[in-house]
Enzyme design. Structure first.
Site, PDB file in Angstrom:
ATOM      1  N   ASP A 167      40.081  33.938  49.083  1.00  0.00           N
ATOM      2  CA  ASP A 167      39.217  34.542  48.074  1.00  0.00           C
ATOM      3  C   ASP A 167      37.920  33.723  47.988  1.00  0.00           C
ATOM      4  O   ASP A 167      37.961  32.492  48.000  1.00  0.00           O
ATOM      5  CB  ASP A 167      39.936  34.564  46.714  1.00  0.00           C
ATOM      6  CG  ASP A 167      39.281  35.516  45.742  1.00  0.00           C
ATOM      7  OD1 ASP A 167      39.912  36.537  45.389  1.00  0.00           O
ATOM      8  OD2 ASP A 167      38.123  35.255  45.324  1.00  0.00           O
TER       9      ASP A 167
ATOM     10  N   ASN B 265      46.277  43.482  40.829  1.00  0.00           N
ATOM     11  CA  ASN B 265      45.519  44.080  39.729  1.00  0.00           C
ATOM     12  C   ASN B 265      45.352  45.569  40.019  1.00  0.00           C
ATOM     13  O   ASN B 265      45.061  45.958  41.157  1.00  0.00           O
ATOM     14  CB  ASN B 265      44.146  43.421  39.600  1.00  0.00           C
ATOM     15  CG  ASN B 265      44.253  42.003  39.081  1.00  0.00           C
ATOM     16  OD1 ASN B 265      45.099  41.717  38.234  1.00  0.00           O
ATOM     17  ND2 ASN B 265      43.437  41.109  39.594  1.00  0.00           N
TER      18      ASN B 265
ATOM     19  N   GLN C  72      40.517  45.261  38.223  1.00  0.00           N
ATOM     20  CA  GLN C  72      40.515  45.472  39.679  1.00  0.00           C
ATOM     21  C   GLN C  72      39.086  45.802  40.090  1.00  0.00           C
ATOM     22  O   GLN C  72      38.509  46.792  39.632  1.00  0.00           O
ATOM     23  CB  GLN C  72      41.454  46.626  40.074  1.00  0.00           C
ATOM     24  CG  GLN C  72      41.501  46.821  41.587  1.00  0.00           C
ATOM     25  CD  GLN C  72      42.389  47.982  42.034  1.00  0.00           C
ATOM     26  OE1 GLN C  72      42.951  48.697  41.203  1.00  0.00           O
ATOM     27  NE2 GLN C  72      42.499  48.169  43.331  1.00  0.00           N
ATOM     28  N   SER C  73      38.506  44.962  40.935  1.00  0.00           N
ATOM     29  CA  SER C  73      37.094  45.135  41.301  1.00  0.00           C
ATOM     30  C   SER C  73      36.927  45.689  42.720  1.00  0.00           C
ATOM     31  O   SER C  73      35.855  46.185  43.053  1.00  0.00           O
ATOM     32  CB  SER C  73      36.350  43.806  41.180  1.00  0.00           C
ATOM     33  OG  SER C  73      36.927  42.843  42.040  1.00  0.00           O
TER      34      SER C  73
ATOM     35  N   HIS D 171      45.171  44.782  47.232  1.00  0.00           N
ATOM     36  CA  HIS D 171      45.219  43.393  47.701  1.00  0.00           C
ATOM     37  C   HIS D 171      46.170  42.615  46.814  1.00  0.00           C
ATOM     38  O   HIS D 171      46.162  42.757  45.597  1.00  0.00           O
ATOM     39  CB  HIS D 171      43.832  42.746  47.711  1.00  0.00           C
ATOM     40  CG  HIS D 171      43.042  42.969  46.454  1.00  0.00           C
ATOM     41  ND1 HIS D 171      42.409  44.157  46.169  1.00  0.00           N
ATOM     42  CD2 HIS D 171      42.799  42.150  45.402  1.00  0.00           C
ATOM     43  CE1 HIS D 171      41.808  44.066  45.001  1.00  0.00           C
ATOM     44  NE2 HIS D 171      42.032  42.854  44.498  1.00  0.00           N
ATOM     45  N   LEU D 172      46.972  41.790  47.464  1.00  0.00           N
ATOM     46  CA  LEU D 172      47.911  40.931  46.743  1.00  0.00           C
ATOM     47  C   LEU D 172      47.283  39.548  46.637  1.00  0.00           C
ATOM     48  O   LEU D 172      46.943  38.929  47.651  1.00  0.00           O
ATOM     49  CB  LEU D 172      49.234  40.863  47.526  1.00  0.00           C
ATOM     50  CG  LEU D 172      50.339  39.990  46.937  1.00  0.00           C
ATOM     51  CD1 LEU D 172      50.717  40.440  45.533  1.00  0.00           C
ATOM     52  CD2 LEU D 172      51.570  40.033  47.848  1.00  0.00           C
ATOM     53  N   HIS D 173      47.085  39.086  45.386  1.00  0.00           N
ATOM     54  CA  HIS D 173      46.570  37.725  45.173  1.00  0.00           C
ATOM     55  C   HIS D 173      47.741  36.750  45.292  1.00  0.00           C
ATOM     56  O   HIS D 173      48.764  36.911  44.613  1.00  0.00           O
ATOM     57  CB  HIS D 173      45.995  37.568  43.763  1.00  0.00           C
ATOM     58  CG  HIS D 173      44.744  38.344  43.481  1.00  0.00           C
ATOM     59  ND1 HIS D 173      43.484  37.773  43.512  1.00  0.00           N
ATOM     60  CD2 HIS D 173      44.552  39.633  43.125  1.00  0.00           C
ATOM     61  CE1 HIS D 173      42.578  38.682  43.185  1.00  0.00           C
ATOM     62  NE2 HIS D 173      43.202  39.822  42.943  1.00  0.00           N
TER      63      HIS D 173
HETATM   64  P1  AMP Z   1      40.424  42.109  41.969  1.00  0.00           P
HETATM   65  O1  AMP Z   1      39.603  41.676  40.799  1.00  0.00           O
HETATM   66  O2  AMP Z   1      41.900  42.043  41.741  1.00  0.00           O
HETATM   67  O3  AMP Z   1      39.958  43.448  42.525  1.00  0.00           O
HETATM   68  O4  AMP Z   1      40.157  41.027  43.111  1.00  0.00           O
HETATM   69  C1  AMP Z   1      39.126  41.101  44.046  1.00  0.00           C
HETATM   70  C2  AMP Z   1      38.955  39.725  44.578  1.00  0.00           C
HETATM   71  O5  AMP Z   1      38.180  39.797  45.753  1.00  0.00           O
HETATM   72  C3  AMP Z   1      38.246  38.754  43.625  1.00  0.00           C
HETATM   73  O6  AMP Z   1      39.104  37.660  43.332  1.00  0.00           O
HETATM   74  C4  AMP Z   1      36.998  38.340  44.400  1.00  0.00           C
HETATM   75  O7  AMP Z   1      36.660  36.984  44.203  1.00  0.00           O
HETATM   76  C5  AMP Z   1      37.414  38.624  45.828  1.00  0.00           C
HETATM   77  N1  AMP Z   1      36.324  38.894  46.752  1.00  0.00           N
HETATM   78  C6  AMP Z   1      35.242  39.691  46.552  1.00  0.00           C
HETATM   79  N2  AMP Z   1      34.486  39.722  47.660  1.00  0.00           N
HETATM   80  C7  AMP Z   1      35.099  38.942  48.588  1.00  0.00           C
HETATM   81  C8  AMP Z   1      34.798  38.559  49.933  1.00  0.00           C
HETATM   82  N3  AMP Z   1      33.710  39.013  50.563  1.00  0.00           N
HETATM   83  N4  AMP Z   1      35.652  37.712  50.573  1.00  0.00           N
HETATM   84  C9  AMP Z   1      36.765  37.245  49.938  1.00  0.00           C
HETATM   85  N5  AMP Z   1      37.093  37.575  48.675  1.00  0.00           N
HETATM   86  C10 AMP Z   1      36.273  38.408  48.007  1.00  0.00           C
END
Ligand code: AMP
Length: 114
Positions: free
Chosen positions: A30, A87, A94-95, A100-102
């Site tokens: 991440d 998320n 969720q962005s 994706h699994l954290h």
């Molecule tokens: P979520 O908020 O669960 O959708 O997690 C998305 C994650 O993707 C966040 O923790 C971001 O920091 C991560 N993220 C966004 N862009 C990138 C990228 N280019 N490379 C690696 N991680 C990313």
């Protein structure tokens, strides 16, 4: 999906810090780590969230979790443990709309912090 960030990462169009590359899954660090180890594990195929993946390809959910366990072992997290998070939707923040699994580890998640 050409406009999906994680599809583009999986395709190698956007650079990432690779941790594990499987036939059906991909793991990378991440960019904004929330713990000493913060790895994202994704299916190469696009699904919006964990529920959609579970409905369409339940075996891939298991594969993401198995990959997370393998990465955790490689990072020395097995004994102390780690957190796995999917998320889903706006309230969960969720962005990126590619499931994706954290994998988070290397610190305690107890409350209060520290
Ligand atoms: P979520 O908020 O669960 O959708 O997690 C998305 C994650 O993707 C966040 O923790 C971001 O920091 C991560 N993220 C966004 N862009 C990138 C990228 N280019 N490379 C690696 N991680 C990313």
């Amino acid at each position: 999906m050409t406009d999906c960030l994680f599809c583009r990462i999986v395709a190698g169009e956007i650079p990432s810090q690779q941790v594990r590359a499987g036939e059906r899954t991909y793991a990378f660090r991440d960019v904004q780590p929330q713990a000493p180890t913060h790895v994202l594990i994704v299916p190469r195929e696009h699904y919006a969230n964990a529920a959609e993946l579970a409905a369409a390809r339940p075996e891939l959910v298991a594969e993401l979790v198995a990959d997370a366990a393998a990465v955790a072992a490689e990072e020395g997290l097995t004994d102390r443990g780690y957190r796995l998070v999917f998320n889903t939707g706006p309230d969960a923040q969720q962005s990126v709309q590619h499931v994706h699994l954290h994998l988070l580890g290397g610190r305690s998640f107890g409350w209060p912090p520290g």
